[in-house]
Motif scaffolding. Sequence first.
Motif, PDB file in Angstrom:
ATOM      1  N   PRO A 194      11.519  10.533  -3.014  1.00 54.75           N
ATOM      2  CA  PRO A 194      12.466  11.293  -3.828  1.00 54.75           C
ATOM      3  C   PRO A 194      13.843  10.644  -3.862  1.00 54.75           C
ATOM      4  N   ASN A 195      14.197   9.965  -2.762  1.00 56.35           N
ATOM      5  CA  ASN A 195      15.435   9.199  -2.662  1.00 56.35           C
ATOM      6  C   ASN A 195      15.257   8.231  -1.491  1.00 56.35           C
ATOM      7  N   LEU A 196      16.300   7.535  -1.129  1.00 54.56           N
ATOM      8  CA  LEU A 196      16.182   6.506  -0.095  1.00 54.56           C
ATOM      9  C   LEU A 196      16.718   6.956   1.260  1.00 54.56           C
ATOM     10  N   SER A 197      16.880   8.261   1.464  1.00 56.53           N
ATOM     11  CA  SER A 197      17.420   8.759   2.732  1.00 56.53           C
ATOM     12  C   SER A 197      16.554   8.343   3.918  1.00 56.53           C
ATOM     13  N   LEU A 198      15.254   8.207   3.700  1.00 59.04           N
ATOM     14  CA  LEU A 198      14.336   7.794   4.755  1.00 59.04           C
ATOM     15  C   LEU A 198      14.691   6.426   5.320  1.00 59.04           C
ATOM     16  N   LEU A 199      15.302   5.573   4.501  1.00 63.38           N
ATOM     17  CA  LEU A 199      15.566   4.189   4.899  1.00 63.38           C
ATOM     18  C   LEU A 199      16.955   3.983   5.487  1.00 63.38           C
ATOM     19  N   VAL A 200      17.830   4.950   5.384  1.00 62.20           N
ATOM     20  CA  VAL A 200      19.197   4.791   5.867  1.00 62.20           C
ATOM     21  C   VAL A 200      19.265   4.440   7.355  1.00 62.20           C
ATOM     22  N   PRO A 201      18.389   4.994   8.215  1.00 64.96           N
ATOM     23  CA  PRO A 201      18.462   4.619   9.636  1.00 64.96           C
ATOM     24  C   PRO A 201      18.093   3.164   9.924  1.00 64.96           C
ATOM     25  N   LEU A 202      17.530   2.440   8.942  1.00 63.26           N
ATOM     26  CA  LEU A 202      17.072   1.069   9.179  1.00 63.26           C
ATOM     27  C   LEU A 202      18.249   0.102   9.040  1.00 63.26           C
ATOM     28  N   THR A 203      19.089   0.090  10.045  1.00 63.56           N
ATOM     29  CA  THR A 203      20.335  -0.676   9.977  1.00 63.56           C
ATOM     30  C   THR A 203      20.121  -2.187   9.978  1.00 63.56           C
ATOM     31  N   ARG A 204      18.953  -2.649  10.422  1.00 63.59           N
ATOM     32  CA  ARG A 204      18.683  -4.087  10.457  1.00 63.59           C
ATOM     33  C   ARG A 204      17.990  -4.589   9.195  1.00 63.59           C
ATOM     34  N   LEU A 205      17.718  -3.719   8.244  1.00 61.68           N
ATOM     35  CA  LEU A 205      16.965  -4.111   7.064  1.00 61.68           C
ATOM     36  C   LEU A 205      17.748  -5.127   6.239  1.00 61.68           C
ATOM     37  N   ARG A 206      17.071  -6.225   5.912  1.00 56.49           N
ATOM     38  CA  ARG A 206      17.700  -7.279   5.120  1.00 56.49           C
ATOM     39  C   ARG A 206      16.955  -7.536   3.817  1.00 56.49           C
ATOM     40  N   ALA A 207      15.677  -7.192   3.727  1.00 60.20           N
ATOM     41  CA  ALA A 207      14.887  -7.431   2.521  1.00 60.20           C
ATOM     42  C   ALA A 207      14.117  -6.160   2.182  1.00 60.20           C
ATOM     43  N   LEU A 208      14.245  -5.708   0.933  1.00 60.50           N
ATOM     44  CA  LEU A 208      13.577  -4.486   0.483  1.00 60.50           C
ATOM     45  C   LEU A 208      12.898  -4.745  -0.851  1.00 60.50           C
ATOM     46  N   ASP A 209      11.601  -4.412  -0.908  1.00 64.28           N
ATOM     47  CA  ASP A 209      10.822  -4.494  -2.141  1.00 64.28           C
ATOM     48  C   ASP A 209      10.321  -3.104  -2.499  1.00 64.28           C
ATOM     49  N   LEU A 210      10.625  -2.642  -3.701  1.00 61.94           N
ATOM     50  CA  LEU A 210      10.051  -1.412  -4.240  1.00 61.94           C
ATOM     51  C   LEU A 210       9.215  -1.817  -5.437  1.00 61.94           C
ATOM     52  N   LYS A 211       7.896  -1.623  -5.332  1.00 66.50           N
ATOM     53  CA  LYS A 211       6.958  -2.061  -6.366  1.00 66.50           C
ATOM     54  C   LYS A 211       6.128  -0.870  -6.827  1.00 66.50           C
ATOM     55  N   LEU A 212       6.032  -0.719  -8.150  1.00 70.02           N
ATOM     56  CA  LEU A 212       5.309   0.426  -8.687  1.00 70.02           C
ATOM     57  C   LEU A 212       5.929   1.708  -8.119  1.00 70.02           C
ATOM     58  N   GLY A 213       5.162   2.773  -7.994  1.00 69.08           N
ATOM     59  CA  GLY A 213       5.759   4.014  -7.514  1.00 69.08           C
ATOM     60  C   GLY A 213       6.758   4.560  -8.523  1.00 69.08           C
ATOM     61  N   GLY A 214       7.473   5.595  -8.112  1.00 71.21           N
ATOM     62  CA  GLY A 214       8.408   6.238  -9.020  1.00 71.21           C
ATOM     63  C   GLY A 214       9.707   6.616  -8.354  1.00 71.21           C
ATOM     64  N   THR A 215      10.180   5.774  -7.444  1.00 68.33           N
ATOM     65  CA  THR A 215      11.445   6.044  -6.762  1.00 68.33           C
ATOM     66  C   THR A 215      12.599   5.742  -7.708  1.00 68.33           C
TER      67      THR A 215
END
Length: 339
Positions: free
Chosen positions: A171-192
Amino acid sequence: MQETRPEQVRHDVGVVRLFEPIIREVGSPLTEEMLRPLDPRCEVVQFGHPLSDADFQTLADWLRDYPAVTLRAFADGTGADLDFLRFFPTLRKFHADFSYRTLVSLDGLNHLPADLTYLGLGQTKKRLSLAPLARFTELQRLYLEGQSKDIEVIGHLRTITSLTLRSITLPNLSLLVPLTRLRALDLKLGGTRDLALLPEVGALQYLELWMVRGLHDLTPIADIPTLEYLFLQALKQVAALPSFGNCTHLTRVHLETMNGLSDLTPLLTAPALTQLTIADMPQLQPADVAVLAAHPTLQQLSAGLGSRRKNDEVTRLLPLPPVHGIERHPALAARTQLP
């Protein structure tokens, strides 16, 4: 038997990725040829049918000498599980991608060590609980396709640096906010569709958005100062690029099948842009690309406007060398691209 290097395999919708891994295929009965020393460039060892218990043990012992290699299982069959992982208690990288989506349980992941660094889970007929992932407290890279049951576990995997979500809608990206070390993100298909929190997700260097249904607003990208490489493909409802003035580290942009775009002038606001690829965008005319001649730092340009005539005209108007392939970016260097 030779390692396969699918240099001409077309990934997703049409881009040849020259950094595809060399792959060693194995199966029962194992042979000396299958177990000969790996090419140093080999990134994946895979099997398409279950091995015998004895061969699984032999393969596990052999793989101990190659801790950087990913074991990929894409075995067919019904009622498949991951219990064979009991033979691999020291494996650090694993990808399950069952061809007919017949995997019925992820319980076998409990056989893998808690310091697993890469995990890939392909789509299955039945969505499986991701709860077993909670024990992988040193996981660095995660690939999920169609697996959203108990997906909130991702927010607790604070060591992740690279994440791919395919055929998954958030529904939004709140789930990913705690991932402070994230450097690469791929969103493929889906409906975000809601990317508002994107600037608060890690410190992204690489962002790929591919065929995300309903996505039309890319404005949040403008507020990612750490972004270095932006890859946009087949986003049908995107009609405008954002301003990139705050993206002071953005050096590379790839636009492919972005058929709603007609104005490339926002790219002039990217102060450090050096490489630009435009692919499968026949709606553009050479003059639409020629506006980028005013960019002070652009050094390489590849343009695919649907005809040789238009492509040649772009080359005449902007005589820049092409972007050769899709080189590894630091945020991607450790990622395994699987077929």
